[in-house]
Scaffold this motif. Structure first.
Motif: not given
Length: 127
Positions: A5-13, A83-95, A123-126
């Protein structure tokens, strides 16, 4: 039987950080590698990162190297957290991000080598 089971996805900048959680439960789960994949809108599922059974080997897609990290922790009997720690997220990481179990290799790049999958977390990166 293994459950994922995964969790933690949301909308970020763009530029934000986010941690995704994967809970893997079941017999012998500590013996298996774990991988993260993602499926961007309208595209095929792609490899993101994986960690070996011991946690000593980690693999990353070129698109996320230097920005994403992966780690695993044994919580208690028959449960493992990855855990998948994602830094400096980009719009192309949206998935939609998926966690999966690799019972045969040490963290394969290929989705067909994984046979237990979670339902995914968005995960949505705006920009």
């Amino acid at each position: 039987q293994i459950q994922v089971a995964e969790s933690g996805g949301r909308v970020v900048q763009a530029g934000d950080s986010l941690t995704l959680n994967c809970t893997a439960s079941g017999s012998s789960v500590f013996d298996y590698a774990v991988g993260w994949f993602r499926q961007p809108p309208g595209k095929e599922r792609e490899f993101v990162a994986s960690v070996s059974q011991s946690g000593g080997s980690k693999y990353f897609a070129d698109s996320v190297k230097g920005r994403f990290t992966i780690s695993r922790h044994n919580v208690h009997n028959a449960q493992n957290m990855v855990y998948l720690q994602m830094n400096n997220l980009k719009p192309e990481d949206t998935a939609v991000y998926y966690c999966a179990i690799d019972r045969y290799y040490s963290g394969s790049y290929y989705s067909h080598n994984y046979d237990y999958w979670g339902q995914g977390t968005q995960v949505t990166v705006s920009s």
